[in-house]
Design an enzyme around this catalytic site. Structure first.
Site, PDB file in Angstrom:
ATOM      1  N   GLU A 170       0.829  -1.214   0.000  1.00  0.00           N
ATOM      2  CA  GLU A 170       0.000   0.000   0.000  1.00  0.00           C
ATOM      3  C   GLU A 170       0.860   1.259   0.000  1.00  0.00           C
ATOM      4  O   GLU A 170       0.542   2.233  -0.694  1.00  0.00           O
ATOM      5  CB  GLU A 170      -0.949  -0.019   1.197  1.00  0.00           C
ATOM      6  CG  GLU A 170      -2.065  -1.044   1.056  1.00  0.00           C
ATOM      7  CD  GLU A 170      -3.008  -1.059   2.248  1.00  0.00           C
ATOM      8  OE1 GLU A 170      -2.815  -0.241   3.179  1.00  0.00           O
ATOM      9  OE2 GLU A 170      -3.940  -1.889   2.253  1.00  0.00           O
ATOM     10  N   HIS A 203     -10.201   1.737   0.305  1.00  0.00           N
ATOM     11  CA  HIS A 203     -10.626   0.893   1.424  1.00  0.00           C
ATOM     12  C   HIS A 203     -12.147   0.692   1.467  1.00  0.00           C
ATOM     13  O   HIS A 203     -12.635  -0.043   2.321  1.00  0.00           O
ATOM     14  CB  HIS A 203     -10.136   1.475   2.746  1.00  0.00           C
ATOM     15  CG  HIS A 203      -8.690   1.203   3.009  1.00  0.00           C
ATOM     16  ND1 HIS A 203      -7.685   1.851   2.337  1.00  0.00           N
ATOM     17  CD2 HIS A 203      -8.076   0.326   3.858  1.00  0.00           C
ATOM     18  CE1 HIS A 203      -6.517   1.405   2.762  1.00  0.00           C
ATOM     19  NE2 HIS A 203      -6.723   0.475   3.673  1.00  0.00           N
TER      20      HIS A 203
END
Length: 322
Positions: A170, A203
């Site tokens: 990420e 997310h």
């Protein structure tokens, strides 16, 4: 976009300058940068769903498959930056790896100081954890240096995901690759707050699984998604700040791993703690010390001036200065 006659970036093509030497962004640079970041974010999230499965996300088989897909996307993510550079004509003095925070200069401070700064912010939760832990300090150190403990961790798919693979991939995708594309267009300060939006939206895919497995009411899932977007966006801004100030990928990765381990501070539990005054004082002290140390601990002079990503800025930014 502000102009500065004293700032003459040598990393930009001639088409990006007026005849008097002042910098102007080429037509469409911001659109190309934003679309490139959006495509990269969609590729990362989309890779999680190339595997058809009726199993929940925490099942070891699902985690292993997703490891494969996100590692492939993350490994290919530098190509997005390279393609963006070739398409826009932005010339970079530092190498592509250096722009992405993969370099040796200032590496030791980049490993230690950002992590220490983050631990200061979590002084309250750390104090609470220490008070509630049944182990003594000696027992804790013995476990920390026990090879079997780490072998057990490395064999746990959830631990690997939360502490290693997710932080590394990420931060590589959403910070190391996106910020070099956003800084020439928006500048370092605006990029810090723009980049986390891609991270926060990415997310939202957790909502799909919560709805799919009916893990809560619709309103509860929605509120959970909004809350998760908010704190991931704030966290993303913090790690983007660290990346721009230090010019290193390692600091954000370690901070990300630490925050995943700690989780969101359990403030409601702190309010009911038997030693509430001590715990809450630690929370407050941690925030105050964090704000005091935020700029000193990320002083670019510790990491090599100028940090590579700051050389892409079209005008001077206080974030890039010591």
């Amino acid at each position: 976009m502000a102009e500065d006659e004293d700032f003459s970036p040598n990393l930009l093509t001639e088409e990006m300058k007026h005849s008097n030497g002042d910098f102007v962004a080429p037509d469409g640079l911001c659109w190309v940068s934003v679309l490139s970041c959006l495509l990269l974010a969609c590729s990362y999230v989309g890779s999680l769903y190339v595997w058809r499965s009726d199993l929940p996300r925490d099942h070891p088989a699902v985690i292993k498959r997703r490891f494969t897909s996100v590692l492939i996307v993350s490994g290919l993510s530098p190509l997005f930056v390279w393609a963006w550079r070739e398409f826009t004509g932005v010339r970079t003095g530092p190498s592509l790896l250096a722009l992405m925070g993969i370099r040796f200069e200032g590496l030791i401070p980049a490993i230690v100081l950002p992590l220490l700064l983050t631990m200061v912010l979590f002084l309250g939760p750390l104090m609470q954890l220490a008070m509630d832990c049944p182990w003594s300090f000696t027992d804790g150190m013995r476990v920390a240096f026990d090879p079997w403990f780490w072998m057990l961790c490395l064999s746990d798919m959830r631990w690997l995901r939360n502490q290693v693979v997710a932080p590394l991939t990420e931060e590589l995708v959403f910070r190391a690759c996106m910020l070099p594309m956003l800084v020439p267009c928006a500048g370092p300060s605006t990029a810090i707050f723009t980049c986390p939006l891609f991270f926060g939206v990415a997310h939202f895919h957790h909502v799909i699984e919560l709805l799919r497995f009916r893990q809560g009411t619709l309103s509860g899932i929605f509120l959970s998604a909004v809350f998760q977007f908010s704190y991931t966006a704030v966290f993303g801004a913090y790690t983007a700040f660290i990346f721009i100030r230090t010019g290193h990928l390692m600091g954000p990765v370690l901070c990300h791993s630490f925050c995943n381990y700690m989780g969101f501070p359990a403030i409601s539990t702190a309010l009911e703690h038997p030693h509430r005054l001590t715990v809450l004082s630690s929370y407050l002290l941690g925030v105050v010390l964090f704000l005091l140390f935020l700029f000193p601990f990320t002083d670019p002079s510790y990491y090599g001036l100028p940090t590579p990503v700051c050389t892409l800025a079209s005008f001077p930014s206080a974030l890039c200065l010591s």
